[in-house]
Design a protein around this motif. Structure first.
Motif, PDB file in Angstrom:
ATOM      1  N   ALA A 299      -9.294   1.344  -2.910  1.00 37.58           N
ATOM      2  CA  ALA A 299      -8.680   2.482  -2.227  1.00 37.58           C
ATOM      3  C   ALA A 299      -7.301   2.109  -1.694  1.00 37.58           C
ATOM      4  CB  ALA A 299      -9.576   2.967  -1.097  1.00 37.58           C
ATOM      5  N   ILE A 300      -7.172   0.899  -1.166  1.00 38.08           N
ATOM      6  CA  ILE A 300      -5.878   0.437  -0.667  1.00 38.08           C
ATOM      7  C   ILE A 300      -4.911   0.242  -1.828  1.00 38.08           C
ATOM      8  CG2 ILE A 300      -4.684  -1.461   0.470  1.00 38.08           C
ATOM      9  CD1 ILE A 300      -7.132  -1.902   2.192  1.00 38.08           C
ATOM     10  N   ARG A 301      -5.401  -0.387  -2.874  1.00 41.05           N
ATOM     11  CA  ARG A 301      -4.555  -0.633  -4.044  1.00 41.05           C
ATOM     12  C   ARG A 301      -4.016   0.690  -4.619  1.00 41.05           C
ATOM     13  NH1 ARG A 301      -4.787  -5.165  -7.151  1.00 41.05           N
ATOM     14  NH2 ARG A 301      -6.916  -5.636  -6.446  1.00 41.05           N
TER      15      ARG A 301
ATOM     16  N   SER B 117      -3.663   3.541  -3.044  1.00 38.19           N
ATOM     17  CA  SER B 117      -2.752   4.233  -2.132  1.00 38.19           C
ATOM     18  C   SER B 117      -1.350   3.629  -2.151  1.00 38.19           C
ATOM     19  CB  SER B 117      -3.311   4.208  -0.702  1.00 38.19           C
ATOM     20  OG  SER B 117      -3.275   2.898  -0.170  1.00 38.19           O
ATOM     21  N   LEU B 118      -1.237   2.361  -2.526  1.00 42.29           N
ATOM     22  CA  LEU B 118       0.068   1.706  -2.580  1.00 42.29           C
ATOM     23  C   LEU B 118       0.801   1.948  -3.896  1.00 42.29           C
ATOM     24  CD1 LEU B 118      -0.723  -1.784  -0.981  1.00 42.29           C
ATOM     25  CD2 LEU B 118       0.227   0.236   0.131  1.00 42.29           C
ATOM     26  N   ARG B 119       0.044   2.130  -4.971  1.00 43.29           N
ATOM     27  CA  ARG B 119       0.641   2.215  -6.307  1.00 43.29           C
ATOM     28  C   ARG B 119       1.685   3.324  -6.450  1.00 43.29           C
ATOM     29  NH1 ARG B 119      -3.759   2.446  -9.010  1.00 43.29           N
ATOM     30  NH2 ARG B 119      -3.957   0.202  -9.284  1.00 43.29           N
ATOM     31  N   PRO B 120       1.455   4.557  -5.934  1.00 39.76           N
ATOM     32  CA  PRO B 120       2.469   5.607  -6.096  1.00 39.76           C
ATOM     33  C   PRO B 120       3.803   5.299  -5.433  1.00 39.76           C
ATOM     34  CG  PRO B 120       0.346   6.561  -5.472  1.00 39.76           C
ATOM     35  CD  PRO B 120       0.233   5.087  -5.285  1.00 39.76           C
ATOM     36  N   HIS B 121       3.811   4.345  -4.499  1.00 41.40           N
ATOM     37  CA  HIS B 121       5.027   3.970  -3.799  1.00 41.40           C
ATOM     38  C   HIS B 121       5.722   2.779  -4.462  1.00 41.40           C
ATOM     39  CE1 HIS B 121       4.094   6.634  -0.391  1.00 41.40           C
ATOM     40  NE2 HIS B 121       2.846   6.280  -0.609  1.00 41.40           N
ATOM     41  N   GLY B 122       5.258   2.392  -5.643  1.00 39.66           N
ATOM     42  CA  GLY B 122       5.862   1.265  -6.331  1.00 39.66           C
ATOM     43  C   GLY B 122       5.477  -0.080  -5.757  1.00 39.66           C
ATOM     44  N   LEU B 123       4.287  -0.157  -5.142  1.00 45.84           N
ATOM     45  CA  LEU B 123       3.830  -1.379  -4.493  1.00 45.84           C
ATOM     46  C   LEU B 123       2.556  -1.903  -5.146  1.00 45.84           C
ATOM     47  CD1 LEU B 123       4.259  -0.202  -0.775  1.00 45.84           C
ATOM     48  CD2 LEU B 123       5.850  -1.624  -2.077  1.00 45.84           C
ATOM     49  N   ALA B 124       2.416  -3.205  -5.139  1.00 45.10           N
ATOM     50  CA  ALA B 124       1.191  -3.847  -5.622  1.00 45.10           C
ATOM     51  C   ALA B 124       0.776  -4.902  -4.591  1.00 45.10           C
ATOM     52  CB  ALA B 124       1.416  -4.493  -6.987  1.00 45.10           C
ATOM     53  N   VAL B 125      -0.511  -5.221  -4.546  1.00 47.87           N
ATOM     54  CA  VAL B 125      -1.004  -6.179  -3.558  1.00 47.87           C
ATOM     55  C   VAL B 125      -2.003  -7.123  -4.208  1.00 47.87           C
ATOM     56  CG1 VAL B 125      -2.805  -4.578  -2.795  1.00 47.87           C
ATOM     57  CG2 VAL B 125      -2.076  -6.436  -1.272  1.00 47.87           C
ATOM     58  N   THR B 126      -1.940  -8.372  -3.805  1.00 47.79           N
ATOM     59  CA  THR B 126      -2.923  -9.371  -4.246  1.00 47.79           C
ATOM     60  C   THR B 126      -3.485 -10.070  -3.003  1.00 47.79           C
ATOM     61  OG1 THR B 126      -1.200 -11.047  -4.499  1.00 47.79           O
ATOM     62  CG2 THR B 126      -1.813  -9.787  -6.461  1.00 47.79           C
ATOM     63  N   ARG B 127      -4.714 -10.537  -3.153  1.00 52.62           N
ATOM     64  CA  ARG B 127      -5.374 -11.271  -2.071  1.00 52.62           C
ATOM     65  C   ARG B 127      -5.365 -12.744  -2.427  1.00 52.62           C
ATOM     66  NH1 ARG B 127     -11.022  -9.155   0.521  1.00 52.62           N
ATOM     67  NH2 ARG B 127     -11.162 -10.617   2.280  1.00 52.62           N
ATOM     68  N   GLU B 128      -5.060 -13.589  -1.439  1.00 50.19           N
ATOM     69  CA  GLU B 128      -4.958 -15.022  -1.703  1.00 50.19           C
ATOM     70  C   GLU B 128      -5.331 -15.796  -0.434  1.00 50.19           C
ATOM     71  OE1 GLU B 128      -0.826 -14.922  -2.762  1.00 50.19           O
ATOM     72  OE2 GLU B 128      -0.180 -15.495  -0.752  1.00 50.19           O
TER      73      GLU B 128
ATOM     74  N   SER C 162      -3.851  -0.845   7.711  1.00 44.09           N
ATOM     75  CA  SER C 162      -2.978  -0.089   8.606  1.00 44.09           C
ATOM     76  C   SER C 162      -1.662   0.251   7.910  1.00 44.09           C
ATOM     77  CB  SER C 162      -2.706  -0.901   9.875  1.00 44.09           C
ATOM     78  OG  SER C 162      -1.828  -0.213  10.731  1.00 44.09           O
ATOM     79  N   PHE C 163      -1.142  -0.703   7.156  1.00 39.56           N
ATOM     80  CA  PHE C 163       0.093  -0.463   6.405  1.00 39.56           C
ATOM     81  C   PHE C 163      -0.102   0.649   5.374  1.00 39.56           C
ATOM     82  CE2 PHE C 163       2.559  -1.624   2.513  1.00 39.56           C
ATOM     83  CZ  PHE C 163       3.810  -1.235   2.995  1.00 39.56           C
ATOM     84  N   ALA C 164      -1.198   0.579   4.624  1.00 42.41           N
ATOM     85  CA  ALA C 164      -1.479   1.569   3.581  1.00 42.41           C
ATOM     86  C   ALA C 164      -1.667   2.962   4.176  1.00 42.41           C
ATOM     87  CB  ALA C 164      -2.706   1.158   2.784  1.00 42.41           C
TER      88      ALA C 164
END
Length: 335
Positions: free
Chosen positions: A7-9, A11-22, A68-70
């Motif tokens: 769901a977070i991933r 919500s970020l995609r339409p804004h040109g953002l991607a996220v990885t967990r590390e 919170s960011f998303a």
């Protein structure tokens, strides 16, 4: 590899953002956000995110911070959103209260204007740039564009890559975030201004559809002026007409140099026969701005008229488009 909440991933995609967990050096989870992050850097800073310049990624320390960011950007749709007002104590910089007040004032003046001359040319362009330039004063950009290209029409007709000449950023003198923001501003401006130019041309061309072109001379000249008067090299355009003088096809036949473009009479005849055209109007531009025909223009015109006339195809006119003026061969009795 650790997973990220879908769901977070999403919500970020339409804004040109991607996220990885590390995991960080201490073995704790963290989240790296990459992509068009410059538009959200203030929000990321509020969440104690750290920017890793080597990876061009913002690092968030917890999933709660990421969520919170998303959620914070989820209410903002993707696209050209204007930056929020910045700190009023920081003066007239990027995202400051100063330029937001100016934008609001210019919008109000435009909305309340009773005639189209209420705003100067640079102010109209400045107003348009509000939709492509993020957190930056658009007045100097608008003035510089008009100074460089000569007029509003010249700005819209310019090659998109040339807009970068007046955006005023030294790539070596700014940080990575500011440089990325500048590049996005330039890209959106290129798209926006070319879209406006295409809209103008299509709107003017609508006036020529399904009606005799000979009886729509003013509309034709308006269309040709917007389409050709600001070109940097000579173009030769042919308007093919049917037996009722309705436009069949509008085609650029050749592109040349700043003072010459070739046109081959036999190729013109062949295209007329292909389209079953009964008549044509020839058009070319003079980038110098002076529509006076050269000797070569007159001789080439005679060749085309003679060849097409032998085939029963009429040349209604030959128009030379300059800057703010035009010349008709028929009016000058050259046909």
């Amino acid at each position: 590899m650790f997973d990220v909440d879908p769901a977070i991933r999403d919500s970020l995609r339409p804004h040109g953002l991607a996220v990885t967990r590390e995991t960080d050096e201490a073995g704790a989870d963290r989240f790296a956000v990459v992509g068009r992050t410059w538009a959200f850097k203030d929000r990321l800073k509020q969440l104690q995110a750290r920017f890793d310049g080597s990876r061009k990624a913002w690092l968030l320390a917890s999933e709660d911070a990421l969520r919170s960011f998303a959620e914070g950007i989820g209410a903002t749709g993707p696209g050209l959103a204007e930056a929020p007002a910045g700190d009023p104590d920081k003066g007239a910089g990027w995202g400051s209260k100063h330029y937001h007040g100016h934008r609001d004032g210019l919008r109000t003046r435009f909305a309340e204007a009773r005639d189209e001359g209420a705003l100067a040319d640079y102010e109209l362009l400045e107003l348009l740039l509000f939709f492509s330039v993020y957190r930056r004063d658009t007045k100097p950009i608008a003035k510089a564009l008009i100074a460089r290209f000569g007029s509003l029409g010249g700005v819209l007709a310019a090659a998109p890559e040339r807009y970068g000449e007046v955006f005023g950023l030294d790539p070596q003198a700014v940080d990575e975030q500011r440089r990325a923001q500048h590049d996005e501003d330039l890209r959106f401006t290129q798209i926006l201004l070319k879209a406006v130019h295409h809209l103008m041309r299509r709107t003017l061309k609508e006036e020529l559809k399904d009606r005799p072109l000979i009886g729509s001379w003013s509309a034709l000249i308006d269309y040709l002026s917007v389409t050709m008067s600001h070109e940097g090299t000579e173009h030769f355009r042919l308007l093919f007409l049917d037996r009722k003088n309705i436009l069949l096809r509008d085609e650029v036949q050749s592109r040349g140099t700043v003072d010459h473009t070739p046109l081959y009479p036999r190729e013109v005849l062949k295209r007329c026969l292909d389209l079953d055209a009964a008549a044509i109007i020839m058009v070319h531009n003079h980038p110098s701005g002076d529509p006076t025909p050269s000797k070569a223009d007159v001789e080439m015109n005679k060749e085309v008229v003679a060849l097409l006339g032998a085939a029963g195809i009429e040349v209604h006119d030959h128009v030379i488009v300059g800057k703010g003026k035009h010349l008709s061969f028929r009016t000058q009795r050259l046909i």
